[in-house]
Every structure is written in C-alpha cells, then in structure tokens.
Design an enzyme around this catalytic site. Structure first.
Site, PDB file in Angstrom:
ATOM      1  CB  CYS A 135     -64.847  -3.667   8.258  1.00  0.00           C
ATOM      2  SG  CYS A 135     -65.191  -3.243   6.577  1.00  0.00           S
TER       3      CYS A 135
HETATM    4  C1  UN1 Z   1     -67.460  -2.034   5.797  1.00  0.00           C
HETATM    5  O1  UN1 Z   1     -67.321  -1.393   6.831  1.00  0.00           O
HETATM    6  O2  UN1 Z   1     -67.829  -3.250   5.849  1.00  0.00           O
HETATM    7  O3  UN1 Z   1     -64.375   1.943   2.572  1.00  0.00           O
HETATM    8  C2  UN1 Z   1     -67.276  -1.485   4.433  1.00  0.00           C
HETATM    9  C3  UN1 Z   1     -65.309   2.215   3.330  1.00  0.00           C
HETATM   10  C4  UN1 Z   1     -66.713   1.956   2.851  1.00  0.00           C
HETATM   11  C5  UN1 Z   1     -67.055   0.521   3.003  1.00  0.00           C
HETATM   12  C6  UN1 Z   1     -66.831  -0.060   4.375  1.00  0.00           C
HETATM   13  N1  UN1 Z   1     -66.826   2.361   1.462  1.00  0.00           N
HETATM   14  O4  UN1 Z   1     -65.124   2.687   4.440  1.00  0.00           O
END
Ligand code: UN1
Length: 516
Positions: free
Chosen positions: A287
């Site tokens: 995300c």
């Molecule tokens: C996600 O993609 O839901 O900050 C979380 C980051 C990871 C977590 C991503 N530690 O990219």
C-alpha cells in the site's frame, strides 16, 4: 505438500466448508499447491464473533502485565520460527526471502514494543476543582474486534492489529486473505503457543461477501465492537458505512497513490535507488508502493535515463533467489494489473524492460531469474509523461508500474502529489531543508519520507493515511492504542457531601485591574 485448512473458533476447528473451498497456490510455481482452504459462511463468521465476545471479559480480567508477558512470548516464539515462517511467506505469496525475513522481523518488533505496554496502559490522576475529590482516567478495552487483512503483508500487518488489541484486553476474530491462508494459520499457531485461552483469538477463512454479511450480523447482535480493515479503498468505504450505521469508527488502512518528488538539489542516484525499491519492491504490491515520480524538469532526462537503466538491470524472478521482486501475489492481482496496463496511452513513453505485461518465453525479460512460465511474473514498467487527467496518474495501480511526470516549482509539485486524493505515504528527495519542510507542510499524506523510499515504515511510528487512504486512524506505536481502547473517566468524592462541579468551586479574589 498442501495443507487442508479450516477456520478455528473457540479453540476448535470449524469443520465443513459451507461456502466451498479455495486453493492457495505458490504464485511463483502455480503447480505447487500450498493449501486447500475450507471457507466459512456468514453464520460461521458471526458464530466466531459470538465466541470472541464470550471470551472477552475473562481475558480483560487477566492483569495487563500478564497479557504483556503473553505478547513477550509471542515475540520470542516468532523469533525462534523466523526462517520457517519467512519460507512459508515466500512460498505462498512470492515475496523475496530477504523481504519475507524483514516482514517476520516486523512482528517481532511489534511484540518488543507492546510487551511493555502491559505494564503501562497508563491512565492519569487529575486534580479536581474541589477539595476531597480526585479524578482519574482509565484505558478500557473496546471489546471483541474483527480484523480483516490483505495478503501482501500476510503476517506483519495482521500483527499490527492483533498484538495491541490483545495486550489491551480485547479478543479478536481474524479474517485473513484466502490466498494467504497458510501463512495466516502459521502465525495463528505461533500466537496460540503463547498460551492464549480459547476464544481469545479466532481465525476465520471466508470470502468477501460472506465476511461482509457476517459482520452485518455480528454488528446487529452486538458481538463486534470494532473493525480493523486493511485493503482496498472501495471495500474500506463499504466497511466504513456499515460500521457507521452502528456508531462505530473502524480502523481503515486503504490504498495509496504515493508520490515521490525529485528536486534538482538531490543526489539522482540516491533518488533512483529509492524509486526502484519503492516502485518495484514486492512487485509494487505494497500500500506504500510508489505511484508517481514528480521530477523537476531540469533533471528529468538524467533521472529517467538512470531509472530506466536501473530497472532494466534489476533481477526479477524466483523469490527464493536474490531478486528485486517475484511474482504477483495471486491470480486476481495479475488479472487486475493487466487492466491497469491497458491505461497506457499513445502520449506515454514506456521504459524499464524488454517487454510489458506477463513475462513468458514469447515475451521474455532480459536477465530473468528462473522459469517465467511457472508463475505470475510481470515486467517492470515505467510510464513517462503521465498527466493529471490520466487514469494511471489518478488511480492506485497495485503492481510493478510507476508513472513519471515533471514540475517546475515546488508548489506545483505538491499540488500534483496531492491531486489523486489519496494520502498514505509520500517522499521528497532534496538537500534543501526549506524544501523538505515545505513539502511536509503541504502534503496530504500521513507519512512523509525525506531522502528515503515511500515504503518501508518502521514498526513504531504512526502508520496510516488520509483521504482515499483511510479515515485518519493510525496503527503502530502508542497511537494504535487509541484504536483498541476507550477512555473512561472516574471522579471520586470523599468529602462526605454533594459538591457541585462549576458551582461549589472556591474563588480567589483576583485584582484584574492591577497594572505595574
Ligand atoms: C502495507 O502494504 O499494507 O511501510 C503495509 C511499509 C511496510 C508496511 C506496508 N512496513 O512499506
């Protein structure tokens, strides 16, 4: 060998598959079946919520420091199984092994942070406006919590919910992504090994519609007090509506269209390294993955040449090897990614690989590691010349595609960065502190990186977004405790008489006209 997995409710397998079964294959080698999963229906989901609700009061009565010791044990048990869990994550989700180890480390970090919270969970003692009266605040668990998670971080992101929820005295129904079922079961088993009483943590395998209908029932019966959801903006919106009808505020962690601004003062090689990792790491399926690079027009040509060369040279392929990224997580993401590639238009310039779309014998990727036909592997794709009206600029594109556009002054760059309306993560590459702070102030994102990738947040800073990326809820660190506890205030009058607030308050005679 494939495992056959069923939901676990109140400590017991909920056998049968009222809603059918699904298969969770290895996306790097589709003939390798990791798990066969029995799906629960809405009634079974609601039954799990009822079991969690029943277990909640006894769990909350266990002293918080003892619950903290359980979290300490979870951390140590996960640590002792770090490699095995990471290997399973690599096999089931295609995440490169080094990244999978990092993902498991994130669970350990989360436990390390929260184990002490069992001995804090501080409330306050506060002076009263009247004598012989004392005021207090207490953190109270919310109750039974439903946690619905995606499979791109199949064990780390769930731990961001489960660990603080449990230490704060809540019980949980966890609904992981079906395509991450075996990894979820492994984490569930590791947590159970810490000695949680039956029903404190329940695992339910279900598809989206059954989960939604089960949540509707549970909310109606009053057996769910909070929903935590990580997934798409579209589903998050529906969960927000449903929770709102029951006067609940869910914890929503949704999509992103995360921008990276590259200014002329920066070290271009460093910016390229950051763009490569945040754009294509995890095959762009975080995300926090990079959406659009917004590069100053004076350094555009230099940046794009270096970014295209680095992307073309990056190793892609077998996630058990040392690669930048492996396959798509699951067929559904591969199918959707092909739709996003259809958004490429004639005014765009495509760079970064020897082809676009699915990597195969007929559509090879130079330097591919392993057999591309075995799994769901896609070419990394840089799309130069994206414009604010383009779907590729406005929409989240979960997968290995990065847009590039240009700006001339920082205010325009910030406006472009905010334009899609998401607001999860963001980055600026600059050596000018004034630019860094101007960006921080103007950007709508919940998370800002300076000279660092948009992805890769540390496990103890507030994590979450605004706009299309969430409803302002934050996970991780002390901030997530506000998701899983409610403040209760108490006043205790030991004066032996009724002292009325605001009315029976002593007054000192101040001379407000006094001047030096
Ligand atoms: C996600 O993609 O839901 O900050 C979380 C980051 C990871 C977590 C991503 N530690 O990219």
């Amino acid at each position: 060998m494939a495992s056959n997995l069923a939901s676990i409710i109140g400590g017991h397998p909920a056998g049968g598959s009222p809603a059918g079964t699904v298969r969770s294959p290895n996306p790097a080698c589709l003939t390798d079946l990791v798990a066969e999963v029995q799906l629960a229906d809405a009634a079974t989901f609601a039954a799990a919520c009822a079991a969690a609700k029943r277990a909640q009061e006894p769990w909350a009565r266990i002293p918080a420091p003892v619950r903290g010791r359980a979290v300490a044990a979870i951390g140590r048990i996960v640590e002792a199984n770090k490699e095995a869990l990471a290997r399973l994550v690599t096999r089931e989700l295609g995440k490169p092994y080094a990244e999978a180890l990092g993902e498991v480390q994130e669970i350990i970090d989360t436990c390390d942070f929260f184990l002490g919270e069992g001995r804090r969970l501080y409330g306050q003692t506060i002076p009263s406006e009247m004598p012989d009266k004392q005021l207090f605040t207490f953190r109270v668990p919310v109750g039974a919590v439903a946690v619905v998670t995606a499979g791109n971080f199949p064990v780390a992101v769930p731990s961001w919910y489960l660990v603080p929820a449990l230490v704060a005295g809540n019980t949980v129904v966890w609904k992981p992504a079906e395509y991450a079922a075996a990894s979820a079961r492994a984490l569930f088993d590791l947590i159970q090994a810490a000695g949680l009483p039956e029903g404190v943590l329940n695992l339910v395998y279900a598809d989206g519609p059954a989960t939604f209908a089960g949540l509707e029932q549970a909310l109606r019966y009053g057996t769910i007090d909070k929903i935590g959801f990580t997934g798409s903006t579209a589903v998050g919106t529906r969960i927000g509506e449903l929770a709102g009808r029951h006067l609940q505020v869910p914890c929503l962690e949704l999509g992103g269209k995360n921008p990276m601004v590259v200014t002329p003062s920066t070290d271009i090689e460093l910016a390229v390294e950051g763009a490569l990792f945040s754009g294509f790491g995890t095959a762009g399926q975080r995300c926090t993955s990079l959406g659009t690079v917004i590069v100053h027009d004076s350094v555009h040509d230099e940046f794009i040449a270096a970014f295209a060369a680095a992307t073309a040279a990056a190793p892609v392929g077998d996630p058990a090897e040392d690669v930048l990224y492996g396959p798509m997580l699951d067929q559904r993401f591969a199918t959707r990614f092909e739709e996003y590639l259809g958004w490429i238009q004639p005014h765009h310039k495509v760079l970064g690989s020897s082809g676009t779309g699915r990597i195969s014998g007929a559509n090879p990727r130079a330097g591919f590691v392993g057999d591309p036909e075995a799994g769901l592997f896609y070419h990394p794709t840089i799309v130069d010349g994206v414009q604010p009206g383009d779907a590729l600029f406005r929409q989240e594109t979960f997968g290995p595609v990065v847009g590039v556009t240009t700006y001339t002054n920082l205010a325009d760059a910030i406006a472009l960065a905010n334009a899609p309306g998401y607001g999860l993560s963001s980055a600026i590459y600059t050596n000018d502190p004034r630019e860094a702070f101007e960006f921080r102030q103007g950007i709508s994102a919940g998370m800002v990186s300076v000279n660092n990738s948009t992805s890769g947040a540390e496990a103890h800073l507030p994590f979450g977004g605004n706009g299309q990326s969430g409803n302002g809820s934050r996970q991780s660190g002390i901030w997530v405790l506000d998701q899983f506890t409610r403040w209760q205030s108490m006043n205790w009058d030991y004066s032996g008489r009724l002292q009325k607030a605001q009315m029976d308050v002593a007054d000192l005679a101040a001379d407000l006209d006094y001047r030096l």
